[in-house]
Design a protein around this motif. Structure first.
Motif, mmCIF file in Angstrom:
data_model
loop_
_atom_site.group_PDB
_atom_site.id
_atom_site.type_symbol
_atom_site.label_atom_id
_atom_site.label_comp_id
_atom_site.label_asym_id
_atom_site.label_seq_id
_atom_site.Cartn_x
_atom_site.Cartn_y
_atom_site.Cartn_z
ATOM 1 N N MET A 85 0.830 -1.199 -0.069
ATOM 2 C CA MET A 85 -0.021 0.125 0.011
ATOM 3 C C MET A 85 0.831 1.345 0.065
ATOM 4 O O MET A 85 1.950 1.335 0.846
ATOM 5 N N ASN B 9 -2.805 14.143 -21.399
ATOM 6 C CA ASN B 9 -4.309 13.832 -21.108
ATOM 7 C C ASN B 9 -5.013 15.021 -20.401
ATOM 8 O O ASN B 9 -6.218 15.187 -20.797
ATOM 9 N N ALA C 294 -8.342 16.716 -21.859
ATOM 10 C CA ALA C 294 -9.404 16.975 -21.161
ATOM 11 C C ALA C 294 -10.121 18.421 -21.118
ATOM 12 O O ALA C 294 -11.135 18.694 -20.858
ATOM 13 N N GLU D 290 0.021 7.175 -1.312
ATOM 14 C CA GLU D 290 -0.652 7.717 -1.937
ATOM 15 C C GLU D 290 -2.058 7.281 -1.655
ATOM 16 O O GLU D 290 -2.976 7.957 -1.566
ATOM 17 N N THR D 291 -2.315 5.967 -1.648
ATOM 18 C CA THR D 291 -3.856 5.672 -1.350
ATOM 19 C C THR D 291 -3.868 5.733 -0.027
ATOM 20 O O THR D 291 -5.398 5.695 0.494
ATOM 21 N N PRO E 158 -5.954 9.896 0.117
ATOM 22 C CA PRO E 158 -5.975 10.382 -1.127
ATOM 23 C C PRO E 158 -5.762 11.900 -1.520
ATOM 24 O O PRO E 158 -6.258 12.554 -0.508
ATOM 25 N N THR E 159 -5.138 12.312 -2.355
ATOM 26 C CA THR E 159 -5.129 13.655 -2.992
ATOM 27 C C THR E 159 -5.540 13.735 -4.221
ATOM 28 O O THR E 159 -6.024 12.948 -4.776
ATOM 29 N N ARG E 160 -5.583 14.930 -4.794
ATOM 30 C CA ARG E 160 -5.766 15.373 -5.895
ATOM 31 C C ARG E 160 -4.744 14.407 -6.904
ATOM 32 O O ARG E 160 -3.872 14.920 -6.891
ATOM 33 N N GLU E 161 -5.471 13.649 -7.681
ATOM 34 C CA GLU E 161 -4.535 12.857 -8.610
ATOM 35 C C GLU E 161 -4.272 13.727 -9.860
ATOM 36 O O GLU E 161 -4.769 14.449 -10.345
ATOM 37 N N ARG E 162 -2.890 13.468 -10.226
ATOM 38 C CA ARG E 162 -2.655 14.280 -11.357
ATOM 39 C C ARG E 162 -2.363 13.482 -12.683
ATOM 40 O O ARG E 162 -1.684 12.268 -12.466
ATOM 41 N N SER E 163 -3.036 13.695 -13.609
ATOM 42 C CA SER E 163 -2.744 12.759 -14.728
ATOM 43 C C SER E 163 -1.590 13.209 -15.716
ATOM 44 O O SER E 163 -1.105 14.312 -15.554
ATOM 45 N N GLN F 265 -28.534 21.340 -16.969
ATOM 46 C CA GLN F 265 -27.834 20.095 -16.552
ATOM 47 C C GLN F 265 -28.741 19.083 -17.004
ATOM 48 O O GLN F 265 -28.048 17.866 -17.437
ATOM 49 N N MET G 174 -27.462 15.859 -19.285
ATOM 50 C CA MET G 174 -28.037 14.460 -18.907
ATOM 51 C C MET G 174 -28.918 13.591 -20.044
ATOM 52 O O MET G 174 -28.744 12.545 -20.143
#
Lengths: 368, 583
Positions: free
Chosen positions: B1, B17, B21, B4-5, B8-13, B484, B488
């Motif tokens: 483990m 990518n 986006a 990071e897991t 959890p924080t703001r994940e960066r791609s 919205q 949808m």
């Protein structure tokens, strides 16, 4: 930390969403099978609507992964974000969001027009769905001429008309009056069942959650407190928060002093200088010697006039209100006031001395 | 483990990518508009600021950096007096406009004055007409020798000399005050109408009389609206060019705006001195608008209840006829007399102050309107054509911008939104003539100078906030869920905008479009700085005629402009609600 449900249709893993520096949703995971009705339940600000909007794609997420069937909706780590219009979801909003410049039929036909279906097919499908929700007579009315309940039905019709893979409800009944709300609960559930669509329902109304759901997720402060079927959530809350939020409970501080068989033990109440021991059920993860909270539903407290072996506490009735099918009582014991629901034939009156007894099967020690 | 897991924080791609986006329809369009708006608003003001520190040498060949222009503002023979005159005129017209606006609003919203529903539209007409035209009309009404009112007084009452003279600073205050009274009216009338009548009733039950209740309860409750209106009038009066140019400047009372015009655009033009004077004017107006937006406007809704009931009105008794007469008087001096006077003057070959029935002619209209005739006056006919182009094109472009900006402010979140919100207020703080100076010094050496484009650019930059507010007020009232739910339903951002958002905003879009159309059709203080031969506008045409031709020709073109404006006002009343007006 992923809780993978084997045949999950919708799978949410480690979802994180910030608003500014506040974590609105804090690392939650869940999955639901196809055709199930899941309710996200909690007070305002608990993250339930944020979770729903994340599934809908109406905002981006800051961490985790959302997947339906084989399609990944969003996963910031992989740089994936499917815009909401590509997710094939139906959604019923709190305000119904029926477009006021279109008729009911035009509203319902809109998703099909977007999908570029043949006009004849659209007409057939729209009248089929309007029949399902019971709006056949209002087809050509402008949306502004509908009552609240009718707008609700039109909104539902629009959400299911394109046979989406997921149906989302954002507190859809909170703007209706009580009688209509009770009627619509049953209606919504019936239609969802008939269509066989997978649904997520967000509400702060516990009665709604208990009536409609196959499964309930109770949330608070962006985290999942408990997940389970309606009966399980009600009768086996895992902590003080859930006990308090769902239904009414007597909650007393104390300590677990013995663990007998797994899941059963003895709780010691400390109230007003007196110490009382009570056999009880233990919620998962509680061991001997730990501080805990005793949770007993009012209908599981028995008040009698005569003392016998089963009674453990002595108190005085402070008031008793006759409500037809039951009597709502308060019993003062030391500085704690028990809420008790008694049978009308006990004829309890204010000022009487009573003895309380408890059923170990319905007396729970839960986490504080 | 991994760590990071665990938390959890703001994940960066990966960067590519993330970029992909971000390349959505929505983000691209809003980004482009944000850049355009920032450029249009910030650049001219920044260049204006920098230019004000460039000092032209006495021969006009070269410039050096320094505070020379600001020193000259203080030491010049005329400018300090002009500054003082501007303050006197702005203060005077603010007092007059506030008194008129509040009293008329009170009569129309809170009393049983007869004919209220019929009078209201006429009370608002001066708001849409050009104050410059008002000044021309009042010059012909109140000039000592040739003024129509003075002549009538001599004929009917046999008096000697003149009863009034408007060719002075008081005339400027008079005309500015009556033309800006509807601004205060609009700021106050809504709150007065929505006010909970029990607030007044409870004052009456304590024994307070009608006057006392009005003074101690009613007016204090709408004080934020009154103050907002007064500040806007002060700022607008300070930036007004046409009225002092016509009524006071020729007679020795210069103002800041007339000085900016003569110093920066005349034969010995000194743009840099003009820039410094514009800065001085702009600092004052920006400060006042900042106070209004920051402290006064936010309070204006706290005093009224949101309920839509029609409050019962005060019974004025016999006094209601006095109120009625008062209201009629206002409409007479602000609308009827000026228009009647312009018509009379425009039908004479020369104007001497007397109606000569035998001489009546339409030659003035022929010369100013019939562009194909050899005796047509180019400045007038060009002006009509150019103003129509600017009004149609400018209003359309500005509303598209306003739509996108409103959408961003109310429907998206993030850093750029706050900046856009700010940028949509900034132009309101700068009088047209100040912004025009900024545009002039910025673009004078580019190809757009001396074209209609520079006028269009300045018009849109100065006035798009009015359109934006019209849209925003409706956008705030319609739920975001309406958009919205379209997403949808499978519609893209653009389809949603086209099929849901724009149809719902139609009333606001249309009201905003006509409002801008009206503003552009009568615009003077920007045009007067930026026009060149061939790019005259309607108001510049009027300026040309009043400066180089005679009063009857001026009156004829003024009437042409007024008729166009009245048609637009009628369309506005017809298609837009009363609420669409509050700027």
């Amino acid at each position: 930390m992923t809780t993978e449900t084997i045949d999950a249709y919708l799978q949410v893993d480690n979802l994180v969403k910030y608003f500014g520096n506040d974590k609105a949703v804090d690392d939650i995971s869940f999955g639901i099978p196809e055709g199930a009705f899941l309710t996200l339940l909690g007070p305002s600000g608990c993250g339930k609507t944020t979770t729903l909007m994340s599934v809908a794609g109406l905002h981006s997420i800051d961490g985790g992964r959302i997947k339906v069937g084989d399609t990944v909706f969003t996963s910031p780590k992989e740089g994936l974000f499917l815009p909401p219009e590509k997710r094939d979801i139906g959604m019923v909003f709190q305000s119904y969001a029926i477009w006021p410049h279109m008729t009911v039929a035009e509203n319902v036909a809109y998703p099909l027009e977007i999908r570029k279906m043949q006009q004849s097919e659209i007409d057939d499908r729209v009248s089929e769905v309007l029949k399902l929700v019971g709006l056949t007579d209002e087809t050509d009315k402008l949306a502004t001429n509908l009552s609240g309940g009718q707008q609700q039905r039109a909104s539902l019709a629009r959400a299911i008309v394109s046979n989406p893979r997921l149906l989302l409800f954002d507190e859809p009944l909170s703007n209706l009056d009580l009688k209509l709300r009770e009627q619509m609960r049953v209606e919504l559930k019936r239609i969802q069942n008939e269509v066989g669509i997978t649904a997520i329902y967000v509400t702060h109304d516990q009665a709604e959650a208990l009536v409609m759901s196959d499964e309930i997720i109770v949330m608070s402060k962006g985290k999942i407190e408990q997940r389970g079927g309606p009966l399980e959530i009600y009768s086996r809350p895992v902590n003080e928060y859930v006990s308090n939020f769902i239904g009414v409970a007597n909650l007393l501080k104390g300590k677990v002093i013995e663990v007998n068989e797994p899941g059963q033990g003895v709780f010691e109440l400390a109230q007003g200088g007196k110490k009382v021991k009570m056999p009880c059920l233990l919620s998962p993860g509680i061991s001997a010697g730990e501080d805990a909270v005793l949770s007993v539903r009012p209908e599981n407290v028995h008040a009698v006039r005569e003392k016998d072996d089963s009674t453990s506490l002595e108190g005085e009735v402070t008031f008793a209100i006759f409500l037809g099918s039951h009597v709502d009582c308060r019993v003062q014991w030391g500085d704690f006031e028990w809420k008790v629901i008694a049978h009308p034939r006990t004829k309890l009156k204010a000022g009487e001395k009573v003895y309380l007894s408890f059923d170990p099967e319905h007396t729970l020690a839960v986490q504080p | 483990m991994t760590a990071e897991t665990l938390s959890p924080t703001r994940e960066r791609s990966p960067l590519n990518n993330r970029l992909r986006a971000m390349m959505t329809q929505e983000n691209l369009i809003t980004f482009v508009v944000a850049i355009i708006v920032a450029g249009a608003v910030i650049v001219p003001l920044a260049v204006l600021f920098v230019s004000s520190f460039k000092v032209l040498d006495p021969l006009g060949w070269d410039t050096t950096w320094g505070f020379g222009n600001y020193v000259e503002i203080v030491t010049d023979r005329i400018i300090p007096k002009a500054f003082l005159n501007t303050l006197i005129i702005s203060s005077g017209s603010t007092v007059l406009a506030t008194f008129l606006g509040v009293s008329l609003a009170w009569i129309n919203a809170r009393t049983n004055c007869p004919g209220r529903d019929y009078l209201e539209p006429y009370n608002l007409i001066p708001f849409f007409l050009s104050p410059f035209i008002g000044a021309i009309a009042w010059h012909n009404l109140g000039e000592p020798q040739t003024g129509l009112l003075n002549n009538w007084a001599r004929q009917i009452f046999g008096i000697e000399g003149a009863i009034i003279n408007v060719d002075n600073i008081w005339g400027v205050i008079w005309v500015t005050g009556i033309f800006f009274a509807p601004l205060v009216y609009l700021f106050v009338v809504g709150s007065l109408r929505r006010m909970d009548p029990s607030l007044e009733d409870s004052a009456r039950t304590t024994g307070a009389g009608l006057v006392r209740t009005t003074m101690t309860v009613t007016l204090p409750l709408v004080m934020p609206g009154i103050l907002s209106g007064a500040i806007i009038v002060f700022v607008t009066s300070a930036g007004e060019f046409g009225v002092p140019f016509k009524l006071s400047a020729p007679y020795g009372w210069e103002t800041l705006t007339t000085q900016i015009f003569s110093k920066a655009v005349g034969d010995d033009a000194n743009h840099f001195l003009g820039a410094a004077m514009s800065m001085a004017l702009g600092v004052i107006t920006v400060f006042l608008i900042w106070v209004q937006q920051r402290y006064i406007a936010p309070r204006s809704f706290t005093t009224v209840t949101g309920k839509g009931f029609r409050p019962n009105v005060l019974d004025l008794g016999r006094w209601r006829w006095l109120a009625f007469a008062y209201n009629l008087m206002f409409i007479a001096v602000a609308v009827v007399l000026p228009i009647v006077c312009l018509i009379i003057v425009s039908l004479h070959p020369v104007w001497t102050g007397k109606i000569v029935w035998a001489d009546l002619t339409t030659i003035n209209y022929v010369k100013t309107l019939f562009w194909w005739r050899p005796d047509a006056i180019a400045a007038a006919t060009n002006g009509i054509a150019n103003s129509l182009i600017l009004a149609f094109g400018g209003a359309s472009i500005a509303m598209v911008m306003a739509l996108v900006i409103s959408y961003m402010i109310h429907r998206t979140k993030g850093f750029g939104v706050r900046m856009l919100d700010f940028l949509s207020v900034v132009p309101i703080g700068f009088p047209g003539i100040v912004l025009a100076m900024g545009v002039l010094v910025t673009y004078i050496q580019t190809p757009i100078y001396a074209t209609l484009w520079i006028l269009m650019l300045a018009y849109i930059t100065r006035f798009f906030p009015y359109g934006q507010r019209n849209i925003s007020s409706i956008m705030l009232a319609i739920s975001e869920e309406l958009d919205q739910s379209s997403r949808m339903a499978g519609a893209s951002w653009f389809t949603t905008l086209w099929r849901i958002t724009i149809p719902l905003l139609k009333p606001g879009l249309f009201a905003g479009w006509i409002l801008l159309f009206i503003i552009f059709l009568r615009e003077l203080s920007i045009s007067i700085i930026l026009f060149t031969t061939g790019t005259e506008t309607l108001s510049v045409g009027v300026y040309y005629l009043t400066n180089f031709e005679n009063e009857p020709l001026t009156a004829a073109l003024s009437m042409a402009q007024t008729v166009l404006l009245l048609i637009a006002i009628y369309a506005f009343r017809r298609f837009a609600g009363r609420e669409a007006l509050t700027a």
